[in-house]
Design a protein around this motif. Sequence first.
Motif, PDB file in Angstrom:
ATOM      1  N   GLY A  45     -13.704 -13.327 -13.765  1.00 49.09           N
ATOM      2  CA  GLY A  45     -13.174 -12.203 -14.515  1.00 49.09           C
ATOM      3  C   GLY A  45     -12.107 -11.436 -13.760  1.00 49.09           C
ATOM      4  N   ILE A  46     -11.659 -11.984 -12.652  1.00 49.67           N
ATOM      5  CA  ILE A  46     -10.662 -11.289 -11.852  1.00 49.67           C
ATOM      6  C   ILE A  46      -9.296 -11.890 -12.126  1.00 49.67           C
ATOM      7  N   THR A  47      -8.379 -11.048 -12.530  1.00 51.04           N
ATOM      8  CA  THR A  47      -7.001 -11.470 -12.670  1.00 51.04           C
ATOM      9  C   THR A  47      -6.138 -10.436 -11.974  1.00 51.04           C
ATOM     10  N   LEU A  48      -5.054 -10.889 -11.408  1.00 48.61           N
ATOM     11  CA  LEU A  48      -4.140  -9.969 -10.746  1.00 48.61           C
ATOM     12  C   LEU A  48      -3.000  -9.639 -11.686  1.00 48.61           C
ATOM     13  N   PRO A  49      -2.748  -8.354 -11.889  1.00 51.18           N
ATOM     14  CA  PRO A  49      -1.655  -7.979 -12.781  1.00 51.18           C
ATOM     15  C   PRO A  49      -0.301  -8.336 -12.172  1.00 51.18           C
ATOM     16  N   LYS A  50       0.645  -8.626 -13.032  1.00 52.10           N
ATOM     17  CA  LYS A  50       2.008  -8.951 -12.621  1.00 52.10           C
ATOM     18  C   LYS A  50       2.731  -7.693 -12.167  1.00 52.10           C
ATOM     19  N   VAL A  51       3.619  -7.880 -11.195  1.00 50.38           N
ATOM     20  CA  VAL A  51       4.332  -6.754 -10.599  1.00 50.38           C
ATOM     21  C   VAL A  51       5.826  -7.036 -10.595  1.00 50.38           C
ATOM     22  N   ASN A  52       6.604  -6.031 -10.955  1.00 50.14           N
ATOM     23  CA  ASN A  52       8.061  -6.070 -10.798  1.00 50.14           C
ATOM     24  C   ASN A  52       8.418  -5.079  -9.704  1.00 50.14           C
ATOM     25  N   ILE A  53       9.256  -5.512  -8.763  1.00 52.92           N
ATOM     26  CA  ILE A  53       9.718  -4.623  -7.696  1.00 52.92           C
ATOM     27  C   ILE A  53      11.234  -4.640  -7.704  1.00 52.92           C
ATOM     28  N   LYS A  54      11.824  -3.471  -7.780  1.00 52.32           N
ATOM     29  CA  LYS A  54      13.276  -3.355  -7.839  1.00 52.32           C
ATOM     30  C   LYS A  54      13.737  -2.393  -6.747  1.00 52.32           C
ATOM     31  N   GLU A  55      14.767  -2.794  -6.029  1.00 57.45           N
ATOM     32  CA  GLU A  55      15.331  -1.923  -5.006  1.00 57.45           C
ATOM     33  C   GLU A  55      16.618  -1.316  -5.527  1.00 57.45           C
ATOM     34  N   THR A  56      16.733  -0.001  -5.365  1.00 59.63           N
ATOM     35  CA  THR A  56      17.971   0.706  -5.679  1.00 59.63           C
ATOM     36  C   THR A  56      18.502   1.296  -4.375  1.00 59.63           C
ATOM     37  N   ALA A  57      19.599   2.000  -4.466  1.00 60.97           N
ATOM     38  CA  ALA A  57      20.185   2.605  -3.265  1.00 60.97           C
ATOM     39  C   ALA A  57      19.258   3.650  -2.659  1.00 60.97           C
ATOM     40  N   ASP A  58      18.441   4.302  -3.499  1.00 53.77           N
ATOM     41  CA  ASP A  58      17.619   5.422  -3.038  1.00 53.77           C
ATOM     42  C   ASP A  58      16.131   5.123  -2.915  1.00 53.77           C
ATOM     43  N   ALA A  59      15.660   4.041  -3.535  1.00 46.87           N
ATOM     44  CA  ALA A  59      14.207   3.831  -3.579  1.00 46.87           C
ATOM     45  C   ALA A  59      13.864   2.395  -3.949  1.00 46.87           C
ATOM     46  N   PHE A  60      12.564   2.109  -3.828  1.00 46.60           N
ATOM     47  CA  PHE A  60      11.982   0.895  -4.384  1.00 46.60           C
ATOM     48  C   PHE A  60      11.153   1.341  -5.582  1.00 46.60           C
ATOM     49  N   LYS A  61      11.242   0.595  -6.676  1.00 45.59           N
ATOM     50  CA  LYS A  61      10.452   0.910  -7.862  1.00 45.59           C
ATOM     51  C   LYS A  61       9.499  -0.242  -8.125  1.00 45.59           C
ATOM     52  N   VAL A  62       8.222   0.087  -8.206  1.00 42.38           N
ATOM     53  CA  VAL A  62       7.185  -0.904  -8.464  1.00 42.38           C
ATOM     54  C   VAL A  62       6.627  -0.628  -9.848  1.00 42.38           C
ATOM     55  N   GLU A  63       6.590  -1.671 -10.695  1.00 49.32           N
ATOM     56  CA  GLU A  63       5.990  -1.558 -12.017  1.00 49.32           C
ATOM     57  C   GLU A  63       4.924  -2.636 -12.146  1.00 49.32           C
ATOM     58  N   MET A  64       3.744  -2.216 -12.584  1.00 50.43           N
ATOM     59  CA  MET A  64       2.617  -3.133 -12.719  1.00 50.43           C
ATOM     60  C   MET A  64       2.091  -3.036 -14.145  1.00 50.43           C
ATOM     61  N   ALA A  65       2.009  -4.180 -14.822  1.00 53.92           N
ATOM     62  CA  ALA A  65       1.503  -4.219 -16.191  1.00 53.92           C
ATOM     63  C   ALA A  65      -0.019  -4.263 -16.172  1.00 53.92           C
ATOM     64  N   VAL A  66      -0.653  -3.162 -16.567  1.00 55.67           N
ATOM     65  CA  VAL A  66      -2.116  -3.059 -16.586  1.00 55.67           C
ATOM     66  C   VAL A  66      -2.571  -2.300 -17.840  1.00 55.67           C
ATOM     67  N   PRO A  67      -2.398  -2.926 -19.006  1.00 54.35           N
ATOM     68  CA  PRO A  67      -2.780  -2.239 -20.244  1.00 54.35           C
ATOM     69  C   PRO A  67      -4.292  -2.111 -20.385  1.00 54.35           C
ATOM     70  N   GLY A  68      -4.691  -1.116 -21.170  1.00 57.91           N
ATOM     71  CA  GLY A  68      -6.106  -0.948 -21.490  1.00 57.91           C
ATOM     72  C   GLY A  68      -6.902  -0.138 -20.486  1.00 57.91           C
ATOM     73  N   LEU A  69      -6.263   0.350 -19.443  1.00 56.63           N
ATOM     74  CA  LEU A  69      -6.973   1.162 -18.455  1.00 56.63           C
ATOM     75  C   LEU A  69      -6.618   2.625 -18.631  1.00 56.63           C
ATOM     76  N   LYS A  70      -7.388   3.475 -17.978  1.00 53.48           N
ATOM     77  CA  LYS A  70      -7.104   4.908 -17.961  1.00 53.48           C
ATOM     78  C   LYS A  70      -6.554   5.267 -16.578  1.00 53.48           C
ATOM     79  N   LYS A  71      -5.861   6.355 -16.510  1.00 51.03           N
ATOM     80  CA  LYS A  71      -5.303   6.820 -15.240  1.00 51.03           C
ATOM     81  C   LYS A  71      -6.404   6.983 -14.196  1.00 51.03           C
ATOM     82  N   SER A  72      -7.572   7.393 -14.629  1.00 50.80           N
ATOM     83  CA  SER A  72      -8.685   7.619 -13.701  1.00 50.80           C
ATOM     84  C   SER A  72      -9.293   6.320 -13.158  1.00 50.80           C
ATOM     85  N   ASP A  73      -8.944   5.167 -13.746  1.00 52.82           N
ATOM     86  CA  ASP A  73      -9.455   3.878 -13.266  1.00 52.82           C
ATOM     87  C   ASP A  73      -8.755   3.417 -11.985  1.00 52.82           C
ATOM     88  N   PHE A  74      -7.589   3.985 -11.680  1.00 55.45           N
ATOM     89  CA  PHE A  74      -6.776   3.523 -10.559  1.00 55.45           C
ATOM     90  C   PHE A  74      -7.079   4.274  -9.273  1.00 55.45           C
TER      91      PHE A  74
END
Length: 155
Positions: A45-74
Amino acid sequence: MSNLINVPKNGSLANTNSNVNFPSWLDDIFNRDLPSVFSSNFNTGITLPKVNIKETADAFKVEMAVPGLKKSDFQLDLDNQVLSISAESKNEDEKNEDNYTRMEFGYSSFKRTFTLPESVNEDEINANYQDGILSILLPKKEEARQKPPRTIEIS
């Protein structure tokens, strides 16, 4: 006469009655190791969510697709330049009707870790969860930020 089959500890089939003949391929099936799909991490039952990582001039942006969860689950932890992102979700659904009770439950969790570059300003990291996407902004330190191109005049 009895048609019993002894299965010794090594898993091979031994015929106790000489009148019973098992096909050799059947003995081969029971003597061979099971494929790894059956022996390790099968249906965990363990799956790893997919991650997008983008670098800009000022930062790194990480986006993780994890639908169906609540903010308090993280849970996000930062320890010695290692960012750990984990979530745990439990749900139970019980229905009681006339002559039966149906109960379904589920559990899922994951943990992903990322070693951050030294250029990340750890004090300014922030995260946001909206519409099933966990977004993490990893701002760069001032000295690591890309400066815009400029023209140098020749004197």
